[in-house]
Enzyme design. Structure first.
Site, PDB file in Angstrom:
ATOM      1  N   PHE A  18       0.831  -1.204   0.000  1.00 26.46           N
ATOM      2  CA  PHE A  18       0.000   0.000   0.000  1.00 26.46           C
ATOM      3  C   PHE A  18       0.866   1.254   0.000  1.00 26.46           C
ATOM      4  O   PHE A  18       0.505   2.271   0.588  1.00 26.46           O
ATOM      5  CB  PHE A  18      -0.925  -0.020   1.220  1.00 26.46           C
ATOM      6  N   GLY A  43       5.434  -2.989  10.808  1.00 25.11           N
ATOM      7  CA  GLY A  43       4.403  -3.210   9.796  1.00 25.11           C
ATOM      8  C   GLY A  43       5.051  -3.565   8.473  1.00 25.11           C
ATOM      9  O   GLY A  43       5.445  -2.690   7.697  1.00 25.11           O
ATOM     10  N   SER A  49       7.766  -1.950   1.134  1.00 22.96           N
ATOM     11  CA  SER A  49       8.566  -0.883   1.748  1.00 22.96           C
ATOM     12  C   SER A  49       9.884  -1.428   2.283  1.00 22.96           C
ATOM     13  O   SER A  49      10.886  -0.705   2.343  1.00 22.96           O
ATOM     14  CB  SER A  49       7.779  -0.210   2.866  1.00 22.96           C
ATOM     15  N   ASP A  68       6.341  -7.666  12.241  1.00 25.35           N
ATOM     16  CA  ASP A  68       4.928  -7.838  11.881  1.00 25.35           C
ATOM     17  C   ASP A  68       4.481  -9.194  12.433  1.00 25.35           C
ATOM     18  O   ASP A  68       5.276 -10.124  12.486  1.00 25.35           O
ATOM     19  CB  ASP A  68       4.777  -7.820  10.346  1.00 25.35           C
ATOM     20  N   GLY A  72      -2.101  -9.830   9.221  1.00 22.02           N
ATOM     21  CA  GLY A  72      -2.925  -8.770   8.632  1.00 22.02           C
ATOM     22  C   GLY A  72      -3.600  -7.887   9.659  1.00 22.02           C
ATOM     23  O   GLY A  72      -3.879  -8.309  10.783  1.00 22.02           O
ATOM     24  N   ASP A 138       4.468   1.956  10.531  1.00 19.61           N
ATOM     25  CA  ASP A 138       3.475   1.671   9.483  1.00 19.61           C
ATOM     26  C   ASP A 138       2.695   0.412   9.851  1.00 19.61           C
ATOM     27  O   ASP A 138       2.375  -0.409   8.998  1.00 19.61           O
ATOM     28  CB  ASP A 138       4.183   1.506   8.133  1.00 19.61           C
ATOM     29  N   HIS A 141      -3.324   0.557  12.426  1.00 23.01           N
ATOM     30  CA  HIS A 141      -3.728   1.959  12.408  1.00 23.01           C
ATOM     31  C   HIS A 141      -4.856   2.283  13.369  1.00 23.01           C
ATOM     32  O   HIS A 141      -5.488   3.336  13.248  1.00 23.01           O
ATOM     33  CB  HIS A 141      -4.119   2.378  10.984  1.00 23.01           C
ATOM     34  N   HIS A 166       3.881   6.536   8.251  1.00 23.07           N
ATOM     35  CA  HIS A 166       3.113   6.401   7.017  1.00 23.07           C
ATOM     36  C   HIS A 166       1.620   6.614   7.278  1.00 23.07           C
ATOM     37  O   HIS A 166       1.153   6.452   8.398  1.00 23.07           O
ATOM     38  CB  HIS A 166       3.325   5.019   6.379  1.00 23.07           C
ATOM     39  N   ASP A 167       0.909   6.983   6.219  1.00 19.20           N
ATOM     40  CA  ASP A 167      -0.547   7.178   6.250  1.00 19.20           C
ATOM     41  C   ASP A 167      -0.956   8.350   7.137  1.00 19.20           C
ATOM     42  O   ASP A 167      -1.967   8.286   7.843  1.00 19.20           O
ATOM     43  CB  ASP A 167      -1.265   5.885   6.679  1.00 19.20           C
TER      44      ASP A 167
END
Ligand code: MG
Length: 207
Positions: A18, A43, A49, A68, A72, A138, A141, A166-167
């Protein structure tokens, strides 16, 4: 700053993820500008990335740890917008991105630079003590986990070290609040000063 090697760029582009191309390039560049040492990515997903950061880590003589649980985030689960049925493990019935990451790192020849840690950030925060010269947030969230990840790992960033988030969307209509709130927390703490921005990627330097 030299751009990412074309062969590695092709690997990254072929990897599910993403991170848009302009933000990926900025991530790589921020890595090249970061002090050498131990870098932590929170993440990983399938490693898009990770290729950009890992290549920068190799160029800088750094080591990259990517963290991670590989099952998911909420938005990747069945019924959610970012669910990918091809990533479901038939054995568990859950999303499983670790094999994809391992193939990505193999294709990018980054196994010797990137250490893969499988676990939740809460698990790893309990034992992490290594100073960081770069931290890329990342992960999950939700407000609770995004704030946890900042509180758990940002204190390990050394003076002059780089914090990437990020985001980050300033306007609520563009995206979720937690990464923006984390960015504001870092900026307003007086411990980090904003250095750059590309799309939803922001980076700061520890003062
Ligand atoms: Mg992201």
């Amino acid at each position: 700053m030299p751009p990412l090697d074309p062969d590695l760029l092709a690997v990254a582009e072929a990897t599910k993820g993403f991170l848009p191309a302009d933000e990926a390039a900025a991530l790589h560049e921020a890595g090249l500008a970061a002090p050498p040492g131990t870098w932590l990515e929170v993440g990983t997903y399938c490693g898009r990335s990770t290729v950009h950061l890992g290549a920068a880590a190799r160029a800088r003589g750094s080591r990259l740890v990517t963290l991670d649980h590989h099952r998911g985030s909420e938005e990747n689960q069945p019924g959610w917008e970012w669910h990918d049925t091809s990533l479901v493990d038939a054995h568990t019935g859950r999303l499983e991105t670790l094999p994809s990451l391992r193939r990505t790192l193999w294709d990018a020849a980054l196994d010797d630079v990137v250490s893969v840690v499988v676990g939740t950030t809460q698990q790893v925060a309990g034992w992490w003590t290594t100073p960081l010269t770069l931290l890329f947030l990342d992960g999950n969230h939700t407000e609770q986990v995004a704030q946890h990840d900042y509180a758990a790992f940002a204190p390990h960033v050394v003076a002059g070290g780089t914090l990437l988030i990020h985001d980050v969307f300033e306007r609520p209509e563009d995206g979720g609040r937690p990464p923006w709130n984390v960015f504001c927390r870092a900026r307003d703490s007086g411990e980090f000063e904003p250095v750059g921005q590309q799309g939803s990627l922001r980076w700061l330097r520890r003062v």
